[in-house]
Design an enzyme around this catalytic site. Structure first.
Site, mmCIF file in Angstrom:
data_model
loop_
_atom_site.group_PDB
_atom_site.id
_atom_site.type_symbol
_atom_site.label_atom_id
_atom_site.label_comp_id
_atom_site.label_asym_id
_atom_site.label_seq_id
_atom_site.Cartn_x
_atom_site.Cartn_y
_atom_site.Cartn_z
ATOM 1 N N HIS A 150 -1.154 0.087 -12.910
ATOM 2 C CA HIS A 150 -1.921 0.574 -11.758
ATOM 3 C C HIS A 150 -0.964 0.905 -10.609
ATOM 4 O O HIS A 150 -0.149 0.077 -10.213
ATOM 5 C CB HIS A 150 -2.913 -0.498 -11.314
ATOM 6 C CG HIS A 150 -3.879 -0.047 -10.276
ATOM 7 N ND1 HIS A 150 -5.005 0.675 -10.568
ATOM 8 C CD2 HIS A 150 -3.887 -0.205 -8.931
ATOM 9 C CE1 HIS A 150 -5.666 0.931 -9.460
ATOM 10 N NE2 HIS A 150 -5.019 0.411 -8.450
ATOM 11 N N ALA A 151 -1.059 2.119 -10.082
ATOM 12 C CA ALA A 151 -0.146 2.555 -9.026
ATOM 13 C C ALA A 151 -0.275 1.674 -7.792
ATOM 14 O O ALA A 151 -1.378 1.415 -7.316
ATOM 15 C CB ALA A 151 -0.439 4.007 -8.658
ATOM 16 N N HIS B 173 0.991 9.729 -1.809
ATOM 17 C CA HIS B 173 0.075 8.727 -1.250
ATOM 18 C C HIS B 173 0.748 7.353 -1.195
ATOM 19 O O HIS B 173 0.711 6.667 -0.170
ATOM 20 C CB HIS B 173 -1.187 8.669 -2.114
ATOM 21 C CG HIS B 173 -2.131 7.566 -1.752
ATOM 22 N ND1 HIS B 173 -3.282 7.778 -1.043
ATOM 23 C CD2 HIS B 173 -2.094 6.231 -1.996
ATOM 24 C CE1 HIS B 173 -3.920 6.630 -0.866
ATOM 25 N NE2 HIS B 173 -3.217 5.669 -1.444
ATOM 26 N N GLU B 174 1.376 6.950 -2.301
ATOM 27 C CA GLU B 174 2.006 5.627 -2.348
ATOM 28 C C GLU B 174 3.140 5.505 -1.336
ATOM 29 O O GLU B 174 3.297 4.472 -0.675
ATOM 30 C CB GLU B 174 2.524 5.328 -3.760
ATOM 31 C CG GLU B 174 1.444 5.195 -4.821
ATOM 32 C CD GLU B 174 0.432 4.124 -4.488
ATOM 33 O OE1 GLU B 174 0.773 3.131 -3.820
ATOM 34 O OE2 GLU B 174 -0.736 4.293 -4.896
ATOM 35 N N HIS C 17 2.019 4.561 2.052
ATOM 36 C CA HIS C 17 1.930 3.111 2.254
ATOM 37 C C HIS C 17 3.296 2.518 2.591
ATOM 38 O O HIS C 17 3.438 1.724 3.523
ATOM 39 C CB HIS C 17 1.406 2.431 0.985
ATOM 40 C CG HIS C 17 -0.030 2.679 0.677
ATOM 41 N ND1 HIS C 17 -1.030 2.529 1.606
ATOM 42 C CD2 HIS C 17 -0.644 3.046 -0.482
ATOM 43 C CE1 HIS C 17 -2.199 2.793 1.034
ATOM 44 N NE2 HIS C 17 -1.991 3.109 -0.222
ATOM 45 N N GLU D 67 -5.172 3.082 3.490
ATOM 46 C CA GLU D 67 -5.544 4.082 2.499
ATOM 47 C C GLU D 67 -5.626 5.467 3.132
ATOM 48 O O GLU D 67 -5.252 6.467 2.526
ATOM 49 C CB GLU D 67 -6.886 3.717 1.853
ATOM 50 C CG GLU D 67 -6.819 2.525 0.920
ATOM 51 C CD GLU D 67 -5.884 2.731 -0.263
ATOM 52 O OE1 GLU D 67 -5.782 3.866 -0.772
ATOM 53 O OE2 GLU D 67 -5.224 1.762 -0.670
ATOM 54 N N HIS E 176 -15.994 -4.519 -7.314
ATOM 55 C CA HIS E 176 -15.817 -5.047 -5.961
ATOM 56 C C HIS E 176 -16.895 -6.052 -5.565
ATOM 57 O O HIS E 176 -16.698 -6.814 -4.617
ATOM 58 C CB HIS E 176 -15.791 -3.886 -4.961
ATOM 59 C CG HIS E 176 -14.647 -2.942 -5.192
ATOM 60 N ND1 HIS E 176 -14.631 -2.056 -6.234
ATOM 61 C CD2 HIS E 176 -13.483 -2.769 -4.513
ATOM 62 C CE1 HIS E 176 -13.504 -1.360 -6.194
ATOM 63 N NE2 HIS E 176 -12.798 -1.764 -5.179
ATOM 64 N N TYR F 53 -13.196 1.688 2.392
ATOM 65 C CA TYR F 53 -13.030 2.926 1.632
ATOM 66 C C TYR F 53 -13.825 4.070 2.262
ATOM 67 O O TYR F 53 -13.379 5.214 2.268
ATOM 68 C CB TYR F 53 -13.437 2.711 0.177
ATOM 69 C CG TYR F 53 -12.650 1.598 -0.496
ATOM 70 C CD1 TYR F 53 -11.292 1.734 -0.755
ATOM 71 C CD2 TYR F 53 -13.258 0.391 -0.849
ATOM 72 C CE1 TYR F 53 -10.565 0.723 -1.355
ATOM 73 C CE2 TYR F 53 -12.541 -0.623 -1.447
ATOM 74 C CZ TYR F 53 -11.192 -0.457 -1.694
ATOM 75 O OH TYR F 53 -10.470 -1.474 -2.280
#
Length: 616
Positions: free
Chosen positions: A357-358, A387-388, A391, A415, A515, A525
């Protein structure tokens, strides 16, 4: 929508995990209220200072220990590394519970605004607070483990006798166009959750008791108190934002329903009501991108394929990351440290199991930042890498903040920042870095916007309703006998999506969504999906962009980079509204940025929907 993760070394990592249980040795549940009041009277701002200094020192140590243990586990999955990770997590969680209880003792003490912010941070970062009773705390921990196990081990054996995991079913839901096959899998996965119902009911009771011990009337109020505004104001703010984007969603819903009606027949997809939940390419109908082939506009092919272009230009996995890094250095950010390249995981090892999982990691709250991905050489993964790294650059920017503030301005920001960067991976950007030769004309934009809307816009009501349901459960407005009925009422109200068959009164369909049994707050989100478009619009304006914002990329613009870095450096040290104002000029979120971004698609949808009966 590909979900990604970032790993925190600040207070969020320490106490945001679901409570795994501990003996509340510092609790004072049996003391008379008068005695507690007397304790509070003796505390001063100087005591708060000493407490925060001690906690800060301990948190820095525990965070690094925990991050390293978790990194080792996810990169070398064995029983031993799992045990080390579990032990480190329990140690941190127990400390987090202790900090929250001690911080609550300062509720009536006069302290500085900065001290109050830090104390509140310690209290509010607990996701599932335990009651101040060791037996109940242990019970809560056991329930959390049982819920996680029921979900994680969930399988379904088909009518044909094939045993399927959730991953197997998810893959079929994405690609199958067989109505009955989709219905069987949809129903099959929801056989996992009814055993969760009584556990969840008891967990809510215990968590509410824990929240009351920290001064909140219920857990939902506690969750909503973490946004630098009153709980009621926050709930109203979400409703206001949803009201802004609902017209776009309604037109997307109307168009997709019509196309699905043509595919499956209007006897199965009524054109005046909600869409059956199993037909949207996703187990939870939360994103619809997998049905793009059924709803794609004619002549929407942009004329290039990023996956093929990456191969043509000889990009391997590391070069894809180098390419994404160049995006950030073009904005004025410092290059990633050499340790990033030495310690990150870019490809799946052949000799061991890893969590693929990224995710983006900050191990020491200094400069040891990394990503962990089993990168596939595709256009989608190229965007995910951008995207990563969003972060990672955020994590490095706030490293000089106190440990309490080494986090995003609110839980939507992290996010949102990553996704904001990904929004700049446009055809214009791809041409600038030499991946494509020409930018498609604007007639091709509808297809690109439709693909994005099926994920980003379609997600919005689902992102809103999950916590709407939980808040009502925690407040007692929704009772156990009405759990499932209320769930589907909210899904029809917000999403225009319905259960494809009548649901048993004892079903527990909310538990079929990770969740809910994992107790991960979901409003973040929804916020991230709103914020990313507003951040993108603001950065495009700062950069002097003259293109429509869906065509804008801030690549190579130092002014945009400077504004972005100012917000990132703030971490959570100030109310999120102040960080917002730095970038957008306003302290209030504004969802019209989504309307601006998708304006060409919205006009196209309205034209296609003429003469149709929209609404649900």
């Amino acid at each position: 929508m590909k979900t990604t993760t970032f790993k925190l070394t600040g207070v969020a990592l320490l106490v945001a995990a679901t409570l795994t249980g501990c003996n509340q040795t510092t609790s004072d549940a049996s003391a008379p209220q008068a005695a507690k009041a007397e304790i509070t009277k003796t505390l001063t701002a100087k005591d708060a200072d000493s407490f925060l200094a001690r906690v800060s020192e301990e948190m820095v140590r525990l965070n690094e220990e925990g991050a390293r243990a978790e990194w080792i586990y996810q990169n070398f999955i064995t029983e031993d590394t799992a045990a080390l990770s579990s032990a480190a997590n329990q140690k941190s969680t127990e400390a987090g519970v202790r900090y929250a209880m001690e911080a609550a003792k300062f509720d009536d003490v006069k302290v500085t605004p900065d001290q109050r912010r830090k104390l509140n941070f310690l209290k509010q970062s607990l996701v599932i607070p335990a009651p101040q009773d060791s037996k109940k705390s242990a019970e809560l921990a056991k329930i959390g483990a049982e819920l996680g196990s029921l979900y994680g081990k969930g399988t379904y054996t088909t009518k044909a006798g094939e045993k399927l995991s959730l991953g197997d079913m998810t893959a079929t839901m994405a690609t199958s166009r067989d109505y009955d096959e989709l219905l069987e899998l949809w129903q099959g996965w929801r056989e996992v959750s009814p055993p969760m119902k009584d556990l969840y009911t008891r967990q809510a009771e215990l968590a509410n008791e824990g929240a009351r011990g920290l001064g909140y009337p219920d857990l939902g109020t506690m969750w909503r108190s973490n946004y630098d505004m009153s709980p009621n104001e926050f709930a109203d703010e979400l409703d206001r934002l949803w009201g802004q984007v609902k017209p776009l969603y309604d037109d997307l819903h109307c168009y997709v329903r019509s196309e699905l009606g043509e595919k499956y027949g209007t006897d199965k997809v009524a054109q005046d009501g909600p869409i059956p939940a199993h037909l949207l390419g996703n187990m939870w109908a939360q994103t619809w991108g997998n049905v793009y082939d059924m709803v794609a506009p004619e002549n929407a092919d942009p004329g290039y394929n990023v996956t093929k272009q990456l191969d043509l230009h000889g990009y391997d996995e590391k070069q894809m990351v180098k390419g994404a890094e160049k995006f950030f250095t073009s904005l004025g950010f410092e290059a990633l440290p050499e340790t990033f390249w030495q310690r990150s995981l870019f490809t799946k090892p052949e000799d061991r199991d890893v969590v693929c999982h990224a995710s983006a990691w900050d191990l020491d709250a200094k400069d040891d930042i990394r990503i962990k991905m089993c990168i596939q050489r595709t256009g989608e993964e190229f965007s995910v890498i951008h995207h990563e790294l969003g972060h990672n650059f955020y994590q490095r920017a706030y490293q000089n903040q106190p440990v309490f503030y080494q986090n995003s301005a609110n839980d939507g920001f992290h996010e949102a920042i990553g996704d904001t960067i990904a929004l700049s991976v446009t055809p214009k950007y791809l041409k600038e870095i030499g991946l494509i030769d020409t930018i498609p004309d604007e007639s091709k934009d509808i297809g690109l916007l439709m693909k994005m809307a099926l994920d980003k816009v379609a997600f919005l009501p689902f992102g809103l309703l999950v916590d709407q349901w939980r808040w009502k459960v925690f407040s007692g407005e929704i009772t156990p006998e009405n759990y499932n009925t209320a769930w589907w009422e909210l899904r029809e109200k917000y999403q225009g999506v319905s259960a494809p068959v009548d649901r048993d009164k004892d079903a527990f369909d909310p538990g079929a969504k990770y969740h809910v049994p994992a107790n991960t707050p979901y409003s973040r989100y929804f916020l991230a999906h709103i914020q990313q478009f507003e951040f993108h619009r603001a950065l495009c304006e700062i950069s002097g962009n003259t293109d429509p914002i869906h065509r804008c990329s801030i690549y190579n613009n130092k002014d945009a980079g400077k504004a972005l870095n100012t917000v990132l450096e703030m971490g959570s040290s100030m109310p999120w509204q102040q960080a917002y104002k730095v970038l957008t000029g306003s302290e209030q979120m504004d969802a019209t940025a989504i309307l601006d971004y998708f304006a060409p698609l919205h006009a196209w949808l309205k034209e296609k929907n003429q003469g149709k009966q929209c609404g649900f």
